[in-house]
Design a protein around this motif. Structure first.
Motif, short mmCIF file in Angstrom:
data_model
loop_
_atom_site.label_atom_id
_atom_site.label_comp_id
_atom_site.label_asym_id
_atom_site.label_seq_id
_atom_site.Cartn_x
_atom_site.Cartn_y
_atom_site.Cartn_z
N UNK A 35 38.37 34.35 41.32
CA UNK A 35 37.92 33.23 42.16
C UNK A 35 37.73 31.94 41.38
N UNK A 36 37.23 32.02 40.15
CA UNK A 36 36.89 30.79 39.42
C UNK A 36 38.09 29.89 39.14
N UNK A 37 39.21 30.42 38.58
CA UNK A 37 40.38 29.53 38.39
C UNK A 37 40.92 28.99 39.71
N UNK A 38 40.85 29.82 40.77
CA UNK A 38 41.32 29.35 42.08
C UNK A 38 40.45 28.22 42.60
N UNK A 39 39.12 28.30 42.37
CA UNK A 39 38.23 27.22 42.78
C UNK A 39 38.56 25.92 42.05
N UNK A 40 38.83 26.02 40.75
CA UNK A 40 39.19 24.83 39.98
C UNK A 40 40.47 24.22 40.53
N UNK A 41 41.45 25.08 40.80
CA UNK A 41 42.73 24.58 41.35
C UNK A 41 42.53 23.93 42.71
N UNK A 42 41.73 24.55 43.56
CA UNK A 42 41.51 24.00 44.90
C UNK A 42 40.80 22.66 44.84
#
Length: 341
Positions: A176-183
């Motif tokens: 979830x954390x890298x996806x949150x940064x990307x989003x």
């Protein structure tokens, strides 16, 4: 007479040249429109070819989502009502979902790793897909081992090390954390972009004026056109980029009806892109919430079964959210299919 050189050349060529050999001379706008159209056509062919070759990957993603929903839902139900674990149908359903979900998640992780190493994948997306791949393979292996250990005694010792209810939430948190940064980055790009015409309000205004947006002015060379298209694609996705560039060709040719139709299609693509980002954001928040619940379950004064049930249902929701995008939006999936340039 005020007749331009190009007009005279077109007139004499139409009078004296044979139809099949008659030279066609274009003004600057038409020449630019053809240049843009050629680049858009090539990019569209690349997208359609890649999607036709990777349709099976989309099916795997949907199957993975559904099986994860089944496994997490059954686990949550057994935490909430421990007695139902003794029902044969519940036991076998959990076993089958765990084994199948484990195997499919491993394959899904390999898909993410494959997409991460494709040319045309930007650095932030590459990092996110790499982390997704490693964690999905780990999640799949844990599901498979824990489920098989019920029937294969030799795996009992190995599975016991991974049976703690907080391990899966930790792995999902790493996803979830890298996806949150990307989003967050993409949301900032969309709001701070120089392509102001991509916002809904300006598209509606453009539909009335049908003037070439300022962002496209002074963009003439092939390299500049490609850079502009890649910029839009990184912020709004490949579908919106293709529609935006096609709209540009209609505006250059003063094709008013075709331009309005292109604006309608572009609004649909932009709306779908926004919805996909919002769905993915909600998915990541549920995964982060599941991690918080798993940590709460370790507190001594908390009813761990109820908290673990809430944790499982949270991760079930996170698995349910991407089912529709993974099935219906092949260029906006949680594991996107990278289309190399």
């Amino acid at each position: 007479m005020g007749i331009s050189v190009i007009s005279k050349a077109n007139y004499y060529s139409s009078q004296y040249a044979e139809p099949e050999t008659r030279p066609v001379l274009y003004n600057g706008r038409e020449a630019l429109a053809q240049r843009v159209e050629s680049i858009v056509s090539k990019r569209k062919e690349q997208r359609d070819f890649i999607l036709s070759q990777t349709d099976w990957k989309g099916r795997f993603m949907v199957v993975s989502d559904v099986l994860n929903v089944g496994y997490m839902g059954l686990q949550g139900a057994q935490y909430a009502v421990p007695t139902i674990a003794k029902i044969p149908m519940v036991f076998w359903s959990t076993f089958v979902c765990g084994v199948l979900a484990g195997g499919v998640n491993i394959i899904n992780g390999l898909i993410s790793l494959h997409e991460a190493w494709k040319d045309g994948c930007d650095s932030l997306l590459r990092i996110r897909l790499f982390m997704d791949g490693i964690c999905q393979i780990s999640i799949g292996a844990i599901m498979l081992l824990v489920s098989l250990s019920v029937k294969v005694a030799a795996l009992g010792m190995v599975a016991a090390a991974f049976a703690n209810p907080w391990i899966l939430p930790v792995l999902f948190l790493i996803i979830a954390l890298p996806a949150l940064v990307e989003l967050v980055k993409r949301q900032v790009q969309m709001r701070c972009s120089n392509d102001d015409f991509m916002t809904q309000s300006n598209l509606k205004e453009l539909k009335n004026t049908l003037e070439i947006p300022a962002t496209f002015k002074n963009v003439v060379r092939k390299a500049e056109i490609i850079d502009k298209m890649q910029s839009i694609e990184s912020e709004w996705g490949i579908d919106s980029a293709i529609e935006a560039m096609q709209l540009w060709t209609h505006l250059l040719r003063n094709e008013r009806e075709q331009a309005r139709a292109a604006i309608d299609r572009l609004e649909v693509c932009n709306s779908k892109w926004r919805r996909s980002l919002n769905i993915r954001l909600a998915e990541q928040l549920l995964l982060v919430g599941g991690f918080g619940l798993s940590m709460m379950a370790m507190c001594p004064r908390v009813n761990s079964d109820r908290v673990n049930a809430a944790n499982s249902f949270s991760m079930m929701g996170a698995s349910a959210l991407p089912i529709y995008p993974d099935a219906a939006w092949p260029t906006s999936r949680s594991t996107p299919i990278v289309v190399p340039a």
